[in-house]
Design an enzyme around this catalytic site. Structure first.
Site, PDB file in Angstrom:
ATOM      1  N   ARG A 148       0.829  -1.204   0.000  1.00 45.08           N
ATOM      2  CA  ARG A 148       0.000   0.000   0.000  1.00 45.08           C
ATOM      3  C   ARG A 148       0.864   1.255   0.000  1.00 45.08           C
ATOM      4  O   ARG A 148       0.434   2.323  -0.425  1.00 45.08           O
ATOM      5  CB  ARG A 148      -0.947   0.004   1.205  1.00 45.08           C
ATOM      6  CG  ARG A 148      -1.867   1.222   1.267  1.00 45.08           C
ATOM      7  CD  ARG A 148      -3.102   0.959   2.104  1.00 45.08           C
ATOM      8  NE  ARG A 148      -2.780   0.564   3.465  1.00 45.08           N
ATOM      9  CZ  ARG A 148      -2.622   1.423   4.475  1.00 45.08           C
ATOM     10  NH1 ARG A 148      -2.760   2.720   4.288  1.00 45.08           N
ATOM     11  NH2 ARG A 148      -2.350   0.983   5.684  1.00 45.08           N
ATOM     12  N   LYS A 165      -6.363   5.169 -19.967  1.00 45.07           N
ATOM     13  CA  LYS A 165      -6.529   5.605 -21.341  1.00 45.07           C
ATOM     14  C   LYS A 165      -5.247   5.376 -22.165  1.00 45.07           C
ATOM     15  O   LYS A 165      -4.747   4.272 -22.226  1.00 45.07           O
ATOM     16  CB  LYS A 165      -6.977   7.065 -21.348  1.00 45.07           C
ATOM     17  CG  LYS A 165      -8.131   7.377 -20.380  1.00 45.07           C
ATOM     18  CD  LYS A 165      -9.355   6.503 -20.578  1.00 45.07           C
ATOM     19  CE  LYS A 165     -10.593   6.993 -19.844  1.00 45.07           C
ATOM     20  NZ  LYS A 165     -10.547   6.901 -18.383  1.00 45.07           N
ATOM     21  N   ASP A 224      -5.250  18.104 -15.762  1.00 49.40           N
ATOM     22  CA  ASP A 224      -5.545  16.745 -16.227  1.00 49.40           C
ATOM     23  C   ASP A 224      -5.056  16.645 -17.670  1.00 49.40           C
ATOM     24  O   ASP A 224      -5.594  17.287 -18.572  1.00 49.40           O
ATOM     25  CB  ASP A 224      -7.052  16.487 -16.131  1.00 49.40           C
ATOM     26  CG  ASP A 224      -7.414  15.044 -16.488  1.00 49.40           C
ATOM     27  OD1 ASP A 224      -6.685  14.411 -17.276  1.00 49.40           O
ATOM     28  OD2 ASP A 224      -8.445  14.557 -15.987  1.00 49.40           O
ATOM     29  N   TYR A 266     -14.501  16.276 -16.953  1.00 47.76           N
ATOM     30  CA  TYR A 266     -15.030  14.913 -16.938  1.00 47.76           C
ATOM     31  C   TYR A 266     -16.117  14.838 -15.871  1.00 47.76           C
ATOM     32  O   TYR A 266     -15.993  15.403 -14.784  1.00 47.76           O
ATOM     33  CB  TYR A 266     -13.895  13.942 -16.648  1.00 47.76           C
ATOM     34  CG  TYR A 266     -14.324  12.539 -16.321  1.00 47.76           C
ATOM     35  CD1 TYR A 266     -15.151  11.817 -17.178  1.00 47.76           C
ATOM     36  CD2 TYR A 266     -13.905  11.923 -15.149  1.00 47.76           C
ATOM     37  CE1 TYR A 266     -15.554  10.527 -16.878  1.00 47.76           C
ATOM     38  CE2 TYR A 266     -14.290  10.626 -14.841  1.00 47.76           C
ATOM     39  CZ  TYR A 266     -15.119   9.938 -15.708  1.00 47.76           C
ATOM     40  OH  TYR A 266     -15.510   8.658 -15.403  1.00 47.76           O
TER      41      TYR A 266
END
Length: 398
Positions: free
Chosen positions: A59, A211, A186, A112
């Site tokens: 983690r 993406k 972004d 988005y």
């Protein structure tokens, strides 16, 4: 860090830590482990105290994930990167590492859909003040800066109408007002192949690595890139404590594999997009083409300055409005109706009913997103076949 050449593709392939010294594996192994052991309690103590550099628990760090982070940091020209379990994980971890109750974020109103929901309905629930504005209007940015402003957040090109914002100008304005303000961009649509926001003055870059960076439609992941001290905060607070959005080593391995062909894929994507745009500009049933490379785009000149080329994403308005746009999408044969982008396949979707359904009708209009807008992620198929599929779909539009 390995030797780097001068070429973008060379650096993408060779940047990062040495994959495997023990067995000389050319590919980074998948370190499928939750925890790492220590030789002594003393070593463990030094590791937890930050006095010794060691992996403790996946983690908080994993060798396979670390290689991905180093590669993407090199691609974006950043000091460090943090990988997350999704693009929204990257955005949330970054913003929660910057803002808290009583702080103020300026964000573009064209985003988005899930990012819009996080900023307009999510963070405000916990005392963060958010001003949704048009960041392409520099005077509007100046007018909304306040003493408690900690971030300016934007997408360029924006999802889904391909709006362009001047990263360099925004960064200068924000930092002149307060050098501590973080300009967060972004860069999912453009990718570091097309645009490098950090070199233009931005402080932080976020990605949905699902993406183009992965490029094969088989991973969900995100990335945050910036200065080392900020990325340390993102990892130790934004990811470890706040969101827990940890990327697994299997996913990191797949993205690393995808990066080996990243430059070649992006070249083909961009070449195909240009050919599709040339066709769409002359298609009688298209009302408007949204693409930064079109001279009629409102900020075409800015795109020419800050982008290597004009990217892959295209949006269009089909004559006849919402129903005509949906009829066009529904009659595609090769292209798939899907909400993602950046895959080998051409993907087409209707934002108002899919990715941007978090916006109501008034918010869609205010953000410059027509209800009939259709978004196209141009794939790696032969351009002639993509265009032929679009042509036949238009024959069904009345």
């Amino acid at each position: 860090m390995n030797y780097l050449g001068n070429g973008f593709g060379t650096n993408t392939i060779h940047s990062g830590v040495t994959a495997d010294r023990g067995y000389h594996s050319l590919n980074m192994p998948i370190y499928q482990t939750s925890t790492f052991y220590f030789d002594t309690c003393e070593q463990g103590g030094r590791s937890f105290a930050g006095e010794e550099d060691a992996y403790i628990y996946s983690r908080m760090g994993n060798p396979t994930v670390c290689l991905l982070e180093e590669k993407v940091a090199a691609m974006e020209g950043g000091e460090a990167a943090a990988a997350t379990a999704s693009g929204m994980g990257a955005i949330s971890a970054a913003l929660w590492s910057i803002a808290g109750a009583g702080k103020h974020i300026i964000a573009d109103k064209t985003l988005y859909g899930c990012t819009f929901a996080l900023l307009s309905h999510g963070m405000t629930r916990y005392g963060v003040e958010v001003s949704m504005i048009d960041t392409s209007d520099l005077e509007e940015v100046k007018a909304n800066l306040k003493e408690n402003t900690v971030a300016v957040y934007l997408e360029t090109p924006a999802n889904p109408n391909l709006k362009i914002t001047d990263i360099e100008a925004i960064s200068k304005i924000a930092h002149a007002y307060n050098p501590a303000i973080k300009v967060v961009v972004d860069n999912t649509f453009a990718t570091p192949y097309v645009q490098k926001p950090l070199s233009l003055g931005a402080d932080v870059v976020v990605h949905s690595a699902t993406k183009y960076i992965n490029g094969h439609g088989d991973v969900v992941a995100g990335l945050v890139v910036g200065k080392k001290d900020f990325i340390t905060e993102v990892k130790s607070f934004g990811i470890k404590d706040m969101t827990g959005c940890v990327l697994g080593p299997q996913e990191a391995f797949l993205i690393i594999r995808g990066l080996k062909t990243f430059e070649i894929r992006m070249q083909r994507h961009c070449e195909n997009a240009q050919k599709v745009v040339e066709y769409l500009m002359n298609e009688p049933k298209v009302e408007h083409v949204y693409f930064p490379g079109v001279p009629t785009h409102p900020n075409h000149d800015i795109a020419c300055r800050q982008m290597k080329n004009f990217g892959v994403m295209i949006s269009i308005e089909v004559k006849g409005g919402k129903r005509a746009g949906m009829d066009f999408v529904n009659h595609l044969k090769m292209a798939k109706i899907a909400v993602s982008l950046g895959d080998a396949e051409t993907l087409v979707q209707h934002p108002a009913s899919m990715t941007h359904s978090a916006y109501n009708a008034e918010e869609l209009a205010d953000a410059g997103i027509p209800e009939g807008l259709v978004r196209i992620s141009v794939g790696l198929e032969n351009a002639a076949d993509i265009i032929e599929d679009l042509k036949q779909a238009f024959t069904h539009v009345k």
